[in-house]
Write a protein that holds these residues in place. Structure first.
Motif, short mmCIF file in Angstrom:
data_model
loop_
_atom_site.label_atom_id
_atom_site.label_comp_id
_atom_site.label_asym_id
_atom_site.label_seq_id
_atom_site.Cartn_x
_atom_site.Cartn_y
_atom_site.Cartn_z
N LYS A 31 0.88 -1.22 0.16
CA LYS A 31 0.28 -0.18 -0.32
C LYS A 31 1.10 0.61 0.18
O LYS A 31 0.67 2.24 -0.57
CB LYS A 31 -1.24 -0.24 0.98
N LYS A 32 1.82 1.50 1.22
CA LYS A 32 2.76 2.47 1.46
C LYS A 32 3.38 2.54 -0.47
O LYS A 32 3.68 3.74 -0.63
CB LYS A 32 3.55 2.81 1.94
N ALA A 33 4.23 1.17 -0.94
CA ALA A 33 4.87 1.78 -2.34
C ALA A 33 3.76 2.24 -3.35
O ALA A 33 4.29 3.33 -3.98
CB ALA A 33 5.20 -0.02 -2.57
N LYS A 34 2.49 1.45 -3.58
CA LYS A 34 1.70 2.43 -4.39
C LYS A 34 1.40 3.59 -4.02
O LYS A 34 1.24 4.10 -5.11
CB LYS A 34 0.45 1.68 -4.21
N LYS A 35 1.58 4.46 -2.80
CA LYS A 35 1.33 5.54 -2.80
C LYS A 35 2.40 6.26 -3.22
O LYS A 35 2.38 7.51 -3.86
CB LYS A 35 1.13 5.66 -0.94
N ILE A 36 3.78 5.69 -2.70
CA ILE A 36 4.85 6.59 -3.66
C ILE A 36 4.60 6.79 -4.96
O ILE A 36 5.36 7.77 -5.30
CB ILE A 36 6.37 5.50 -2.47
N LYS A 152 3.90 10.17 4.68
CA LYS A 152 3.13 11.01 4.82
C LYS A 152 2.81 12.23 4.03
O LYS A 152 1.72 12.72 4.38
CB LYS A 152 3.34 10.94 6.93
N PHE A 153 4.44 12.72 3.46
CA PHE A 153 4.32 13.99 3.06
C PHE A 153 3.08 14.26 1.61
O PHE A 153 2.53 14.09 0.91
CB PHE A 153 5.77 14.31 2.45
N ILE A 154 3.51 12.91 0.97
CA ILE A 154 2.58 12.52 -0.30
C ILE A 154 1.24 12.61 0.07
O ILE A 154 0.67 12.71 -0.85
CB ILE A 154 3.17 11.05 -0.54
N GLU A 155 0.69 12.11 1.05
CA GLU A 155 -0.71 11.99 1.53
C GLU A 155 -1.44 13.12 1.32
O GLU A 155 -2.49 13.82 1.48
CB GLU A 155 -1.57 10.59 2.81
N LYS A 156 -0.45 14.28 1.89
CA LYS A 156 -1.08 15.34 2.71
C LYS A 156 -0.53 16.29 1.27
O LYS A 156 -1.58 16.96 1.64
CB LYS A 156 -0.30 16.13 4.04
N ILE A 157 0.48 16.77 1.17
CA ILE A 157 0.46 17.72 0.19
C ILE A 157 0.01 17.15 -1.48
O ILE A 157 -0.66 18.25 -2.45
CB ILE A 157 1.80 17.98 0.13
N LEU A 158 0.40 15.96 -2.16
CA LEU A 158 -0.11 15.55 -3.36
C LEU A 158 -1.32 14.89 -3.37
O LEU A 158 -1.89 14.44 -4.00
CB LEU A 158 0.60 14.81 -3.60
N ASP A 159 -2.33 14.87 -2.75
CA ASP A 159 -3.12 14.09 -1.87
C ASP A 159 -3.83 12.86 -2.75
O ASP A 159 -4.43 12.78 -3.60
CB ASP A 159 -4.19 15.38 -2.89
N VAL A 160 -2.46 12.19 -2.50
CA VAL A 160 -2.44 10.54 -2.96
C VAL A 160 -3.16 9.63 -1.94
O VAL A 160 -3.14 9.40 -0.86
CB VAL A 160 -1.41 10.37 -3.51
#
Length: 160
Positions: A31-36, A152-160
Motif C-alpha cells: 500500500k505504501k509503495a503504491k502511494k509513493i 505521510k508527505f505524499i498523502e498530505k501534500i499531493l492528495d494521494v
C-alpha cells in the motif's frame, strides 16, 4: 544527473528458516509503495526514468510497483545496491544518460551512507521514503540535495 534514492517499503519479519534477502513486502508495504509511486508519477509527469533495484525481494517488489505506475520498462537489478558497493555504483552511473532520472531502490544504512558521501548531508531513510539529489558523474562528491519526502508527505501534500 538526478538520482532518486528510495528505501524499500515495509517487509515481513524475518522467519527462522528465512534469509533476509527473501523477505517480501507486507500488505502495508504494498500500500505504501503504491502511494509513493503515485506521488512520483505526479512529480515526474511522464518524464523518462530508469529504475535500478537491489535484487533483494522487498526492494524488487517495491521497484515493480513503482515501474508499473510510471510505465517504466527499464528496471535493472544492481548488486551494488544489495552489497553496499559504492565504488561499483559510481562506476555504473557513468554509463547513464544525463537526461534520464535514475531511481535507485535499496536499503539502510547504505542509502544514508551514500547520500552523505555524495552531498555531505545526513538523512535517515524511513521505509519507502524518497530523496532526490543532483550530481555531476565526473565529480560525484559534489552532489546537491533537491528534495526528500515520505508517504505521510505524499498523502498530505499531493492528495494521494
Amino acid at each position: 544527473m538526478e538520482i532518486i534514492f528510495i528505501r524499500h517499503s515495509n517487509a515481513e519479519t524475518i522467519g527462522i528458516e528465512q534469509k533476509d534477502f527473501d523477505r517480501k513486502l507486507t500488505p502495508k508495504g504494498v500500500k505504501k509503495a503504491k502511494k509513493i509511486a503515485k506521488g512520483l508519477k505526479k512529480i515526474f509527469n511522464n518524464e523518462i526514468v530508469e529504475i535500478w533495484t537491489s535484487p533483494a525481494q522487498r526492494a524488487f517488489q517495491t521497484s515493480k510497483i513503482i515501474a508499473e505506475t510510471l510505465k517504466c520498462e527499464n528496471v535493472k537489478e544492481m548488486d551494488s545496491l544489495w552489497e553496499s558497493d559504492f565504488i561499483k555504483f559510481l562506476h555504473d552511473i557513468k554509463n547513464v544518460d544525463e537526461n534520464v532520472r535514475l531511481i535507485c531502490i535499496g536499503h539502510q544504512p547504505t542509502l544514508t551512507d551514500w547520500v552523505k558521501s555524495l552531498t555531505g548531508s545526513i538523512v535517515s531513510f524511513k521505509k519507502c521514503s524518497c530523496l532526490s539529489l543532483t550530481i555531476d558523474p565526473t565529480n560525484p562528491h559534489s552532489g546537491t540535495l533537491n528534495w526528500f519526502f515520505d508517504v505521510k508527505f505524499i498523502e498530505k501534500i499531493l492528495d494521494v
